[in-house]
Design an enzyme around this catalytic site. Structure first.
Site, PDB file in Angstrom:
ATOM      1  N   ARG A   1       0.868  -1.179   0.000  1.00 55.11           N
ATOM      2  CA  ARG A   1       0.000   0.000   0.000  1.00 55.11           C
ATOM      3  C   ARG A   1       0.901   1.225   0.000  1.00 55.11           C
ATOM      4  O   ARG A   1       1.994   1.217   0.585  1.00 55.11           O
ATOM      5  CB  ARG A   1      -0.911   0.022   1.232  1.00 55.11           C
TER       6      ARG A   1
ATOM      7  N   GLU B   1      -2.625   8.527  -3.669  1.00 56.04           N
ATOM      8  CA  GLU B   1      -3.054   7.680  -4.767  1.00 56.04           C
ATOM      9  C   GLU B   1      -4.490   8.018  -5.147  1.00 56.04           C
ATOM     10  O   GLU B   1      -5.343   8.082  -4.255  1.00 56.04           O
ATOM     11  CB  GLU B   1      -2.952   6.201  -4.369  1.00 56.04           C
TER      12      GLU B   1
ATOM     13  N   HIS C   1      -1.458   0.913  -9.593  1.00 55.46           N
ATOM     14  CA  HIS C   1      -2.141   0.001  -8.665  1.00 55.46           C
ATOM     15  C   HIS C   1      -2.906  -1.081  -9.435  1.00 55.46           C
ATOM     16  O   HIS C   1      -4.126  -1.215  -9.330  1.00 55.46           O
ATOM     17  CB  HIS C   1      -3.085   0.762  -7.742  1.00 55.46           C
TER      18      HIS C   1
END
Length: 315
Positions: A231, A259, A278
């Site tokens: 993450r 993000e 991602h």
């Protein structure tokens, strides 16, 4: 409950999932503004995939009868903020077994692409430049995997044929895995200087938030590669930018903090960084595995058997 008086919310149409028990009414909801039915009748909620935390937790306050919340992600950090509205005894289950293959593939891709200089070659192709020369191999490199759960183990499975000099495993606490010893997080300061490649595959918790901070990065050897498929907030972005801009470290990031990265963010144009948006779990491997997991979980629920992948139960 034998009649179809209970609902199950799915992010896929029920007819696309083989093996669903016929005792439930299936409602298709993938994060749209309008709910497909009264949430009060839902007993099993499969969260939409890759939607914001706000969208994901929005129905929970209206689900007094829900017995389980099933994420389709390995991490659960995006739903934790909504669990306080649930009654005690609700199971939160993650998607262990769904993302290992896809995420491990991407981790290996990021390592190989970065070491072999593929981003520069692609830019060279755009400019019709023939960028020959010698590039680094994964062979003979020492690799440190930080976060040795099922995804970390899958990453090692894919590294095994590449003749790495050493693969070192780190998890929250020390243990012995099928491939060898696993070190505790507390051992990281002594392990980082010996690694050519550091792969982050740990869940985001209070313990791992900011784990790769300035001190962590400073202990990495000159020229080492940091790969993050965990993450974004596991890495201190400002600290990483300082190391990248100095040219001391390299990075390959599938996740970032913030993000998504907004236009103009300095990470886009930092030296020696490869960024993917991602997509570790977002491959053709996702849907078949996710659907099989959902069918297994609902079959267990219908049979009164324990659910798999329970990571916590509300109190």
């Amino acid at each position: 409950m034998t009649s179809k008086t209970a609902d199950v919310w799915l992010p896929f149409p029920a007819e696309e999932i083989k093996g669903l028990p016929d005792r439930y009414r299936y409602r298709h909801w993938d994060g749209e503004e309008e709910f497909p039915a009264d949430p009060a009748a839902c007993v099993f909620y499969v969260t939409p995939y890759m939607k914001s935390p706000a969208v994901t937790v929005r129905p929970l306050a209206h689900m007094p009868e829900v017995r389980a919340v099933q994420t389709l992600t390995a991490g659960i950090d995006h739903v934790l903020g909504g669990l306080d509205v649930l009654r005690p005894g609700v199971h939160l289950c993650n998607a262990r077994g769904v993302h290992e293959a896809s995420t491990a593939e991407l981790a290996l891709t990021l390592v190989l692409a970065s070491l072999r200089g593929i981003p520069g070659m692609v830019r060279g192709q755009d400019r019709e430049e023939w960028r020959s020369g010698f590039y680094e191999a994964l062979a003979d490199k020492s690799v440190l995997i930080v976060g040795y759960g099922s995804i970390g183990a899958a990453i090692e499975d894919r590294l095994a044929p590449f003749e790495c000099a050493r693969i070192t495993r780190v998890a929250r606490s020390a243990r012995t895995a099928a491939r060898g010893p696993v070190h505790a997080l507390a051992d990281l300061p002594g392990l980082l200087p010996g690694a050519d490649v550091v792969i982050l595959s740990t869940p985001l918790t209070e313990e791992t938030r900011g784990l790769a901070d300035a001190g962590f990065l400073a202990r990495m050897r000159d020229g080492a590669l940091l790969v993050n498929v965990a993450r974004g907030p596991v890495v201190d972005t400002d600290a990483l930018l300082a190391e990248l801009d100095a040219g001391r470290l390299r990075a390959a990031l599938d996740v970032t903090d913030p993000e998504p990265l907004l236009p103009g963010h300095p990470l886009w144009h930092a030296r020696n960084v490869l960024i993917t948006p991602h997509v570790g779990g977002s491959s053709s491997a996702f849907e078949p595995r996710a659907k099989r997991l959902v069918a297994r979980q609902l079959s267990a629920l219908a049979a009164g058997e324990p659910l798999s992948n329970t990571v916590l139960t509300t109190k």
